[in-house]
Design an enzyme around this catalytic site. Structure first.
Site, PDB file in Angstrom:
ATOM      1  N   ASP A  10       0.697  -1.417   0.021  1.00 23.09           N
ATOM      2  CA  ASP A  10      -0.166   0.140   0.043  1.00 23.09           C
ATOM      3  C   ASP A  10       1.019   1.161  -0.170  1.00 23.09           C
ATOM      4  OD1 ASP A  10      -3.038   0.939   1.768  1.00 23.09           O
ATOM      5  OD2 ASP A  10      -1.731   1.983   0.901  1.00 23.09           O
ATOM      6  N   ASP A 100      -3.340   2.188  -5.543  1.00 17.48           N
ATOM      7  CA  ASP A 100      -2.157   2.321  -4.726  1.00 17.48           C
ATOM      8  C   ASP A 100      -1.835   0.764  -3.942  1.00 17.48           C
ATOM      9  OD1 ASP A 100      -3.989   2.794  -2.579  1.00 17.48           O
ATOM     10  OD2 ASP A 100      -2.366   3.837  -1.660  1.00 17.48           O
ATOM     11  N   GLU A 101      -2.720  -0.086  -4.210  1.00 18.36           N
ATOM     12  CA  GLU A 101      -2.730  -1.216  -3.275  1.00 18.36           C
ATOM     13  C   GLU A 101      -2.859  -2.570  -3.973  1.00 18.36           C
ATOM     14  OE1 GLU A 101      -5.368  -1.767   0.103  1.00 18.36           O
ATOM     15  OE2 GLU A 101      -6.378   0.154  -0.773  1.00 18.36           O
TER      16      GLU A 101
HETATM   17  P1  TTP Z   1      -5.244   5.056   0.994  1.00 20.02           P
HETATM   18  O1  TTP Z   1      -4.208   3.838   0.863  1.00 20.02           O
HETATM   19  O2  TTP Z   1      -6.391   4.645   1.948  1.00 20.02           O
HETATM   20  O3  TTP Z   1      -4.371   6.423   1.593  1.00 20.02           O
HETATM   21  P2  TTP Z   1      -3.092   6.923   1.552  1.00 20.02           P
HETATM   22  O4  TTP Z   1      -2.184   6.118   0.211  1.00 20.02           O
HETATM   23  O5  TTP Z   1      -3.269   8.378   0.892  1.00 20.02           O
HETATM   24  O6  TTP Z   1      -2.344   6.923   2.690  1.00 20.02           O
HETATM   25  P3  TTP Z   1      -1.912   5.933   3.587  1.00 20.02           P
HETATM   26  O7  TTP Z   1      -0.058   6.130   3.795  1.00 20.02           O
HETATM   27  O8  TTP Z   1      -2.404   5.732   5.034  1.00 20.02           O
HETATM   28  O9  TTP Z   1      -2.143   4.365   2.833  1.00 20.02           O
HETATM   29  O10 TTP Z   1      -5.760   5.415  -0.237  1.00 20.02           O
HETATM   30  C1  TTP Z   1      -5.041   5.853  -1.557  1.00 20.02           C
HETATM   31  C2  TTP Z   1      -5.487   6.947  -2.397  1.00 20.02           C
HETATM   32  O11 TTP Z   1      -6.746   6.811  -2.599  1.00 20.02           O
HETATM   33  C3  TTP Z   1      -5.064   8.190  -1.434  1.00 20.02           C
HETATM   34  O12 TTP Z   1      -3.856   8.956  -1.772  1.00 20.02           O
HETATM   35  C4  TTP Z   1      -6.123   9.048  -1.971  1.00 20.02           C
HETATM   36  C5  TTP Z   1      -7.409   8.294  -2.512  1.00 20.02           C
HETATM   37  N1  TTP Z   1      -8.429   8.606  -1.567  1.00 20.02           N
HETATM   38  C6  TTP Z   1      -9.463   9.227  -2.000  1.00 20.02           C
HETATM   39  O13 TTP Z   1      -9.457   9.926  -2.709  1.00 20.02           O
HETATM   40  N2  TTP Z   1     -10.489   9.365  -0.820  1.00 20.02           N
HETATM   41  C7  TTP Z   1     -10.532   8.677   0.521  1.00 20.02           C
HETATM   42  O14 TTP Z   1     -11.465   8.988   1.211  1.00 20.02           O
HETATM   43  C8  TTP Z   1      -9.484   7.830   0.648  1.00 20.02           C
HETATM   44  C9  TTP Z   1      -9.386   7.215   1.909  1.00 20.02           C
HETATM   45  C10 TTP Z   1      -8.417   7.870  -0.349  1.00 20.02           C
HETATM   46 MG    MG Z   2      -2.035   4.027   0.579  1.00 18.93          MG
END
Ligand code: TTP
Ligand code: MG
Length: 350
Positions: A10, A100-101
């Site tokens: 992730d 992203d995951e």
């Molecule tokens: P996530 O993997 O949930 O968050 P992240 O990568 O920004 O942070 P983390 O380091 O905690 O993993 O989500 C991936 C992307 O998806 C994030 O960068 C932006 C998008 N996203 C949204 O557009 N709306 C949301 O509510 C969430 C949770 C994520």
């Molecule tokens: Mg993330």
């Protein structure tokens, strides 16, 4: 079942990191991506209590010097594609669940590496070298435990669950919301019956949980809190198709009857396409006569779509190609060449 080794990767603060990567002067600064709503916050902004889904207005109150950047999904899509192409070089047993995951089943290849941790570090370094971005890695014995593990040492962290004993030891004192699928609403309902920590679930039987929360959620609570999850990394999901067929005990013999049956099937497949948030590139009609002669006709669009009118036109064209309406014992409609709606929307934006 053989002991599996599953990776969940992730990316860290994905959208924000991509933006910072483009413009290094933003590095180390509190930043959010989004204009009305925060899609994500850089780790510096998170220190102020800023989170995804908060309004940018609220976020600015928490951190007056906050930098805001508009969402540029095409850029995130392109970065995601680079990452996914790299991941696919490791093994084909990968399932991408968001930009992203993703999950990687490394059961067959992990012995090539000295330890699980070494594999994880190498993976992180390769992603960083390719994209300049960091990711966190969870290594578990199934998808559930890998997914939980990747969140534990964020950012740029690794965490490993080797077995159920290690998992339960770690998880039992944690708030129940750590379990994927336990959202805000369910948390509130669980609190009403004094379930706040994972271990509080252990006092309820499977039967009691199902009775209280329904078949699927009850089972999820029972099994997931014990680290049990047999689901597979669905690495060939992309090539699947969805479809329905009807067989008849008596043959259909008129164009109207066949059209009516196919229309109904088309409608059902279309509903599934929408429900499963998919796009389709190919429609196929299938007709079988009572002497087992099968005719199939396919139509492929220029690009994947979920547009009802486009799909319907494709379907009507195909129907126009059918010449024989006698002695029909089976009709079917399927949508193939499927892809995730999310990716297609980004791909064809602009
Ligand atoms: P996530 O993997 O949930 O968050 P992240 O990568 O920004 O942070 P983390 O380091 O905690 O993993 O989500 C991936 C992307 O998806 C994030 O960068 C932006 C998008 N996203 C949204 O557009 N709306 C949301 O509510 C969430 C949770 C994520
Ligand atoms: Mg993330």
């Amino acid at each position: 079942m053989k002991n599996r080794v599953i990776i969940h990767y992730d990316m860290d603060s994905f959208y924000a990191s991509v933006e910072i990567n483009q413009k290094p002067s933003l590095k180390g600064k509190p930043l959010v991506v989004g204009e009305g709503v925060v899609t994500t916050a850089s780790y510096e902004a998170r220190k102020f209590g800023i989170k995804s889904a908060m309004s940018v207005y609220e976020a600015k109150k928490l951190c007056p010097g906050l930098i805001t950047v508009p969402v540029n999904k095409v850029l995130y899509y392109e970065t995601s594609e680079m990452i996914q192409n790299l991941v696919k070089k490791i093994t084909k047993k990968v399932e991408f669940i968001a930009l992203d995951e993703g999950f990687i089943d490394v059961t067959e290849i992990i012995s090539k590496y000295e330890t699980k941790e070494k594999f994880g570090r190498l993976f992180q370094e390769r992603i960083k070298k390719l994209t300049g971005l960091t990711c966190s890695i969870g290594i578990g014995y199934n998808k559930l435990t890998a997914k939980i593990a990747s969140d534990i040492n964020k950012p740029f962290g690794i965490f490993i669950f080797n077995n159920e004993i290690e998992f339960i030891q770690y998880i039992k004192e944690k708030p129940i919301k750590i379990i994927p699928g336990v959202g805000k609403k369910l948390c509130e309902n669980l609190k009403k019956i004094s379930i706040e920590k994972v271990k509080d679930i252990y006092t309820y039987s499977h039967y009691e949980l199902v009775k209280k929360f329904g078949d699927s959620r009850g089972a999820m609570l029972y099994y997931f809190t014990r680290g049990i999850d047999d689901s597979e990394v669905e690495f060939e999901k992309k090539t699947h198709s969805i479809g329905h067929e009807n067989t008849y005990r008596y043959s259909l013999n008129s164009e109207e009857d066949i059209k009516r049956e196919l229309d109904e099937l088309f409608q059902r497949v279309y509903v599934r396409l929408i429900e499963e948030e998919l796009f389709c590139k190919t429609i196929t009609l299938k007709i079988k006569t009572d002497n087992f002669k099968t005719i199939t006709r396919s139509y492929t669009f220029n690009r994947p779509t979920s547009d009802r009118v486009m799909l319907n036109n494709g379907y009507e064209n195909l129907f126009g190609e059918i010449e024989n309406f006698n002695n029909i014992r089976l009709v079917g409609v399927s949508f193939g060449n499927l892809s995730k709606k999310y990716f297609e929307q980004l791909r064809f934006k602009n």
